[in-house]
Design a protein around this motif. Structure first.
Motif, PDB file in Angstrom:
ATOM      1  N   UNK A 250       0.823  -1.208   0.000  1.00 24.57           N
ATOM      2  CA  UNK A 250       0.000   0.000   0.000  1.00 24.57           C
ATOM      3  C   UNK A 250       0.854   1.253   0.000  1.00 24.57           C
ATOM      4  N   UNK A 251       1.950   1.213   0.762  1.00 19.73           N
ATOM      5  CA  UNK A 251       2.864   2.353   0.805  1.00 19.73           C
ATOM      6  C   UNK A 251       3.505   2.604  -0.559  1.00 19.73           C
ATOM      7  N   UNK A 252       3.897   1.526  -1.232  1.00 22.29           N
ATOM      8  CA  UNK A 252       4.497   1.680  -2.561  1.00 22.29           C
ATOM      9  C   UNK A 252       3.496   2.277  -3.545  1.00 22.29           C
ATOM     10  N   UNK A 253       2.264   1.772  -3.525  1.00 29.01           N
ATOM     11  CA  UNK A 253       1.224   2.296  -4.420  1.00 29.01           C
ATOM     12  C   UNK A 253       0.932   3.760  -4.095  1.00 29.01           C
ATOM     13  N   UNK A 254       0.826   4.054  -2.802  1.00 28.33           N
ATOM     14  CA  UNK A 254       0.559   5.429  -2.389  1.00 28.33           C
ATOM     15  C   UNK A 254       1.664   6.377  -2.812  1.00 28.33           C
ATOM     16  N   UNK A 255       2.914   5.930  -2.699  1.00 26.25           N
ATOM     17  CA  UNK A 255       4.032   6.774  -3.110  1.00 26.25           C
ATOM     18  C   UNK A 255       4.005   7.062  -4.604  1.00 26.25           C
ATOM     19  N   UNK A 256       3.683   6.037  -5.392  1.00 24.81           N
ATOM     20  CA  UNK A 256       3.618   6.226  -6.846  1.00 24.81           C
ATOM     21  C   UNK A 256       2.469   7.155  -7.232  1.00 24.81           C
ATOM     22  N   UNK A 257       1.325   7.002  -6.564  1.00 25.22           N
ATOM     23  CA  UNK A 257       0.174   7.849  -6.876  1.00 25.22           C
ATOM     24  C   UNK A 257       0.422   9.294  -6.443  1.00 25.22           C
ATOM     25  N   UNK A 258       1.022   9.468  -5.277  1.00 24.92           N
ATOM     26  CA  UNK A 258       1.263  10.824  -4.772  1.00 24.92           C
ATOM     27  C   UNK A 258       2.295  11.559  -5.622  1.00 24.92           C
ATOM     28  N   UNK A 259       3.270  10.801  -6.117  1.00 18.46           N
ATOM     29  CA  UNK A 259       4.308  11.431  -6.926  1.00 18.46           C
ATOM     30  C   UNK A 259       3.963  11.552  -8.394  1.00 18.46           C
ATOM     31  N   UNK A 260       2.850  10.936  -8.810  1.00 14.25           N
ATOM     32  CA  UNK A 260       2.521  10.893 -10.231  1.00 14.25           C
ATOM     33  C   UNK A 260       2.145  12.252 -10.799  1.00 14.25           C
ATOM     34  N   UNK A 261       1.510  13.095  -9.991  1.00 17.68           N
ATOM     35  CA  UNK A 261       1.091  14.401 -10.505  1.00 17.68           C
ATOM     36  C   UNK A 261       1.068  15.398  -9.358  1.00 17.68           C
ATOM     37  N   UNK A 262       1.090  16.693  -9.658  1.00 13.84           N
ATOM     38  CA  UNK A 262       0.988  17.694  -8.589  1.00 13.84           C
ATOM     39  C   UNK A 262      -0.400  17.697  -7.970  1.00 13.84           C
ATOM     40  N   UNK A 263      -0.451  17.916  -6.678  1.00  8.64           N
ATOM     41  CA  UNK A 263      -1.722  17.962  -5.965  1.00  8.64           C
ATOM     42  C   UNK A 263      -1.940  19.369  -5.424  1.00  8.64           C
ATOM     43  N   UNK A 264      -3.188  19.849  -5.408  1.00  5.63           N
ATOM     44  CA  UNK A 264      -3.436  21.204  -4.910  1.00  5.63           C
ATOM     45  C   UNK A 264      -3.137  21.301  -3.418  1.00  5.63           C
ATOM     46  N   UNK A 265      -2.851  22.531  -2.996  1.00  5.64           N
ATOM     47  CA  UNK A 265      -2.598  22.756  -1.581  1.00  5.64           C
ATOM     48  C   UNK A 265      -1.121  22.920  -1.272  1.00  5.64           C
ATOM     49  N   UNK A 266      -0.839  23.236  -0.019  1.00  2.51           N
ATOM     50  CA  UNK A 266       0.527  23.465   0.439  1.00  2.51           C
ATOM     51  C   UNK A 266       1.106  22.192   1.059  1.00  2.51           C
ATOM     52  N   UNK A 267       2.401  22.210   1.304  1.00  2.35           N
ATOM     53  CA  UNK A 267       3.052  21.076   1.961  1.00  2.35           C
ATOM     54  C   UNK A 267       2.467  20.848   3.349  1.00  2.35           C
ATOM     55  N   UNK A 268       2.211  21.942   4.072  1.00  2.12           N
ATOM     56  CA  UNK A 268       1.609  21.822   5.404  1.00  2.12           C
ATOM     57  C   UNK A 268       0.225  21.202   5.322  1.00  2.12           C
ATOM     58  N   UNK A 269      -0.545  21.614   4.306  1.00  3.55           N
ATOM     59  CA  UNK A 269      -1.874  21.039   4.119  1.00  3.55           C
ATOM     60  C   UNK A 269      -1.814  19.560   3.786  1.00  3.55           C
ATOM     61  N   UNK A 270      -0.847  19.172   2.958  1.00  2.00           N
ATOM     62  CA  UNK A 270      -0.671  17.760   2.631  1.00  2.00           C
ATOM     63  C   UNK A 270      -0.281  16.964   3.875  1.00  2.00           C
ATOM     64  N   UNK A 271       0.570  17.563   4.697  1.00  2.00           N
ATOM     65  CA  UNK A 271       1.007  16.880   5.918  1.00  2.00           C
ATOM     66  C   UNK A 271      -0.169  16.645   6.859  1.00  2.00           C
ATOM     67  N   UNK A 272      -0.982  17.660   7.068  1.00  2.94           N
ATOM     68  CA  UNK A 272      -2.145  17.525   7.942  1.00  2.94           C
ATOM     69  C   UNK A 272      -3.183  16.587   7.336  1.00  2.94           C
TER      70      UNK A 272
END
Length: 386
Positions: A250-272
């Motif tokens: 799941x972590x590998x899939x999540x990493x590939x999906x998260x890195x596949x394209x830019x996501x809206x929001x800030x780094x702090x927002x992504x962290x929260x």
């Protein structure tokens, strides 16, 4: 991955860190093969992990001061030499020597992970590209702790535990050489430390981030023990590997999906947001699912783990100005290690209580979310005061 040096650095670091999963298993098998007890094998395994974790900040500081070649190179050589020597002695007749060699090998594990995190800012100056690289890095590292023990067990079964240790040493040394001979690693120097810059432990924002990562580590350690407990409850030994394997997948899939394209929001927002989703994803375990649903359900928190970890390291990159980025990354790795050890110990203590054991990963994730939310309110209050 097409950017110069990226694939080489990532692959070399993953290969060089594979012994972190191989060595503990190989040590237990080595002790048992020589007629020793499982308890002593467990002590040596824990010592290797603990020595590696506790020495991270010191090695990180040395990297910042002296560069990667002059620190990681000798460390990798000493680590390999210690493991090779272990393969030639009897742990039963020479327990003191075996203990000393394990402590030395663990202390001298090459700090490749912290070094790579520091390299990304020079190899990938674009923040978007750094996020992609970190996503691939954090998403794939969980597989090391599934593949490592399996590889060690396979080699020990075919050729003996000594061969597993030799392979562990060779793998770590090869990965280190791939990284350290790359141009970015050879030329990397930490930015000049600003006279007013505070060390990692004197930076309140970084301290809160370290505490938050400890909660992630608790969840990681707890789910491994919960898998063993599930295997015992349902008399299905393969759950011991299937549940952590599903979590890592799941972590590998999540990493590939998260890195596949830019996501809206800030780094702090992504962290929260990532921390909130990671916490909620553990809730289904409270229903005490059976074996098959359990394997499927642990995929969910694994999907959001790279979001939290990638955002945390990007946040540290912003906060750790002043020439101590590698040291900061090393402290983050140590925080994760301490949390993992705590989650493992607590999981073992709660194993007799199925609901409590299933709740522990949720408790670790909730700790992370609470710390981050408190830190956010603290920053907002400080801004309003100004």
């Amino acid at each position: 991955m097409a950017t110069p040096h990226v694939a080489r650095l990532l692959a070399g670091t993953l290969l060089g860190r594979l012994p972190n999963g191989m060595a503990p298993a190989a040590l237990v098998l080595l002790v048992m093969h020589s007629g020793g007890t499982v308890a002593f094998g467990g002590v040596l395994s824990a010592l290797y992990i603990l020595a590696s974790a506790l020495s991270q900040p010191v090695k990180g500081r040395l990297l910042d001061r002296h560069g990667q070649t002059h620190v990681s190179g000798p460390a990798a050589l000493i680590n390999a030499a210690s493991l090779l020597t272990l393969a030639t002695i009897s742990t039963r007749s020479q327990p003191a020597l075996a203990t000393a060699l394990v402590a030395l090998a663990g202390t001298c594990t090459a700090p490749l992970e912290a070094g790579l995190r520091a390299l990304w800012s020079s190899v990938l100056p674009d923040p978007g590209q750094r996020r992609v690289a970190l996503s691939a890095d954090t998403g794939s590292q969980g597989l090391l702790f599934v593949a490592g023990p399996m590889l060690a067990a396979l080699l020990a079964g075919q050729y003996g535990p000594g061969a597993a240790l030799v392979a562990t040493a060779a793998t770590g040394l090869t990965g280190s050489l791939i990284v350290l001979t790359a141009a970015p690693s050879r030329s990397w120097r930490s930015p000049t430390r600003h006279p007013a810059a505070r060390s990692t432990l004197h930076n309140p924002a970084l301290l809160r981030l370290l505490l938050a990562l400890t909660g992630i580590g608790v969840a990681n350690g707890a789910v491994t023990v919960w898998a063993v407990d599930m295997a015992d409850q349902h008399a299905t030994a393969m759950l011991t590997g299937l549940i952590p394997g599903a979590y890592a997948a799941g972590s590998l899939i999540g990493g590939l999906l998260y890195g596949r394209r830019p996501w809206p929001g800030t780094t702090t927002g992504h962290l929260m947001g990532g921390a909130a989703a990671f916490t909620l994803a553990w809730l289904p375990l409270l229903a005490l699912p059976g074996p098959r649903p359990a394997v499927a359900l642990v995929l969910l928190p694994g999907l959001f783990l790279p979001v939290v970890m990638t955002s945390a390291f990007l946040t540290a990159d912003r906060l750790a100005h002043g020439g101590n980025l590698t040291e900061t990354c090393a402290w983050m790795i140590l925080a994760l290690g301490v949390g993992t050890a705590s989650g493992t110990a607590l999981g073992g203590a709660l194993a007799a209580h199925p609901l409590a054991a299933a709740t522990l990963p949720l408790a670790g994730a909730a700790t992370t979310l609470t710390v981050l939310a408190t830190a956010r309110r603290h920053r907002a209050a400080a801004t309003a005061t100004r």
